[in-house]
Design a protein around this motif. Structure first.
Motif, PDB file in Angstrom:
ATOM      1  N   ILE A  45       0.833  -1.201   0.000  1.00  0.00           N
ATOM      2  CA  ILE A  45       0.000   0.000   0.000  1.00  0.00           C
ATOM      3  C   ILE A  45       0.868   1.252   0.000  1.00  0.00           C
ATOM      4  O   ILE A  45       0.655   2.198  -0.769  1.00  0.00           O
ATOM      5  CB  ILE A  45      -0.940   0.008   1.218  1.00  0.00           C
ATOM      6  CG1 ILE A  45      -1.941  -1.157   1.131  1.00  0.00           C
ATOM      7  CG2 ILE A  45      -1.671   1.342   1.325  1.00  0.00           C
ATOM      8  CD1 ILE A  45      -2.908  -1.071  -0.005  1.00  0.00           C
ATOM      9  N   LEU A 179      -7.874   3.681   0.302  1.00  0.00           N
ATOM     10  CA  LEU A 179      -6.839   2.840   0.911  1.00  0.00           C
ATOM     11  C   LEU A 179      -6.981   2.698   2.417  1.00  0.00           C
ATOM     12  O   LEU A 179      -6.355   1.824   3.019  1.00  0.00           O
ATOM     13  CB  LEU A 179      -5.454   3.431   0.614  1.00  0.00           C
ATOM     14  CG  LEU A 179      -4.955   3.387  -0.830  1.00  0.00           C
ATOM     15  CD1 LEU A 179      -3.629   4.130  -0.935  1.00  0.00           C
ATOM     16  CD2 LEU A 179      -4.801   1.952  -1.309  1.00  0.00           C
ATOM     17  N   THR A 279     -10.448   2.345  -5.662  1.00  0.00           N
ATOM     18  CA  THR A 279      -9.455   1.312  -5.399  1.00  0.00           C
ATOM     19  C   THR A 279      -8.157   1.678  -6.115  1.00  0.00           C
ATOM     20  O   THR A 279      -8.148   2.498  -7.044  1.00  0.00           O
ATOM     21  CB  THR A 279      -9.939  -0.051  -5.909  1.00  0.00           C
ATOM     22  OG1 THR A 279     -10.026  -0.003  -7.334  1.00  0.00           O
ATOM     23  CG2 THR A 279     -11.294  -0.424  -5.318  1.00  0.00           C
ATOM     24  N   PRO A 280      -7.035   1.051  -5.742  1.00  0.00           N
ATOM     25  CA  PRO A 280      -5.792   1.316  -6.470  1.00  0.00           C
ATOM     26  C   PRO A 280      -5.918   1.047  -7.965  1.00  0.00           C
ATOM     27  O   PRO A 280      -5.392   1.810  -8.786  1.00  0.00           O
ATOM     28  CB  PRO A 280      -4.796   0.356  -5.808  1.00  0.00           C
ATOM     29  CG  PRO A 280      -5.316   0.163  -4.429  1.00  0.00           C
ATOM     30  CD  PRO A 280      -6.815   0.176  -4.575  1.00  0.00           C
TER      31      PRO A 280
END
Length: 415
Positions: A45, A179, A279-280
């Motif tokens: 992350i 996150l 989201t990423p």
């Protein structure tokens, strides 16, 4: 996510006196529509954040001060392509200096939190020209220069620079918020929450500066700031799934909170006034304009770390809704059925994800166009009677006897 941390979060959300933890699959559903459990490590992350904060921070720092990060925060990463000082007015310069220094601080956070990866190669010149080419839906082989007679220069003016800063800022704001529930360490989660709130504050300042310039013409497009950003917002929204989570400087979309008087939109939120999460993979998909390799646009050589591609998840999914049941993916999701309803004393049963909490409240409306984001002019003061999510606000009005009456004198406000 560790069970104890999940239990603590749920306890805070529900204000429950229960001492029993909620085990995975027995009731905890993240209200922001982000995965309940991911197979990322905390280092994954933080290293993903290195990409985001290097991109935003270097653009802000170079454009504001004419140089890169202090104290080698890039850890040997290359100088961005096309980086230079922006041509800014005194007003914008003064605001951007604080924002740029904050962004350097964000990069510092990633280093203190454990990322030792150098900043990736980022491209401002090619990146923003591809970005706006996508916003204008140019055909393959067409460029901004070939269509409009000159390339787009993100450093040319207040308008060009602020449009470009905000284009990236809100990727960070929504991505950082997304996150916060993906880490197992509450200290890291608290730091990322600080990044998200800081980035949201930055974006609000940038939106206000752009709002003041909304009728100014942007070179080389010959459209107003308001119109150009409406295109950017629509483009970003089409790259992160069907959910509505992007808005223009002006918002007339009846599915959200759209204030009738001139429809200014300084803080993009859903109908509940909540800011959005991504989201990423959604962030990456936007930043590379859907390239499944995760390369190109702002990242010519790709991202650094283990979270580097937009693939491996269903781009049409949001939160717990319609997530793929099989196939290779970075994310490990529980189904809506496995998560189940939120436990008492929360009075909202069967909360399943972002689509159910926002999209389904408002009915069908094409969220892939710029029309409701300020591109088309709407007369001021026209209420959104079409909004399927009306909020009744009753307040006392003086009666003839001098007393207050809510039952007969309440007023309905349409958001």
């Amino acid at each position: 996510m560790q069970v104890a941390y999940v239990a603590a979060l749920v306890a805070l959300l529900t204000v429950s006196a229960s001492a029993q933890p909620f085990l995975p699959g027995t009731g905890f559903a993240p209200l922001a529509g982000i995965a309940a459990r991911m197979n990322y490590t905390d280092r994954d992350i933080v290293e993903f954040l290195t990409n985001v904060e290097c991109l935003e921070g270097l653009f802000d720092t170079w454009g504001t001060f004419g140089h890169g990060f202090n104290n080698n925060l890039t850890l040997g990463g290359p100088t961005p392509i096309g980086a230079r000082k922006a041509n800014l007015s005194d007003q914008v310069q003064s605001h951007m200096e604080e924002i740029a220094l904050n962004e350097q601080g964000h990069a510092l956070f990633t280093r203190q939190a454990g990322s030792s990866l150098p900043c990736p190669q980022v491209d401002f010149t090619g990146g923003f020209n591809q970005w706006y080419a996508a916003a204008y839906n140019l055909s393959k082989g067409q460029t901004i220069e070939s269509v409009f007679g000159a390339p787009f220069d993100p450093f040319a003016s207040d308008e060009n620079y602020l449009l470009s800063v905000l284009s990236l800022e809100e990727l960070g704001a929504t991505g950082n918020k997304g996150l916060t529930l993906l880490t197992s360490n509450p200290v890291i989660a608290d730091g990322i929450a600080g990044l998200a709130t800081s980035a949201t504050a930055h974006a609000t300042v940038e939106r206000m500066l752009l709002w003041e310039r909304r009728n100014n013409t942007v070179t080389p497009f010959n459209e107003t700031v308001q119109q150009v950003f409406a295109r950017v917002s629509a483009m970003r929204d089409t790259l992160d799934g069907p959910q509505l989570d992007d808005q223009g400087l002006v918002n007339t979309d009846p599915r959200t909170i759209a204030v009738p008087l001139y429809y200014p939109n300084m803080i993009p939120t859903d109908v509940r006034g909540l800011t959005f999460s991504r989201t990423p993979q959604q962030v990456i998909n936007i930043a590379v304009l859907g390239n499944p390799s995760g390369t190109g646009v702002f990242f010519p050589n790709g991202l650094v770390g283990n979270i580097t591609k937009p693939t491996g998840y269903d781009v049409l999914a949001s939160g717990l809704d319609s997530f793929p049941a099989s196939g290779a993916r970075v994310v490990s999701q529980e189904s809506t059925q496995a998560v189940g309803p939120l436990p008492n004393p929360v009075l909202l049963p069967n909360v399943t994800g972002e689509l159910d909490l926002t999209q389904s409240l408002a009915g069908p409306l094409d969220n892939g166009t710029a029309s409701t984001r300020g591109y088309s002019t709407v007369p001021p003061g026209v209420p959104n009677y079409t909004n399927g999510s009306q909020v009744a606000v009753a307040y006392p009005l003086p009666s003839s006897s001098g007393s207050s009456s809510v039952a007969s004198g309440g007023r309905r406000l349409f958001f």
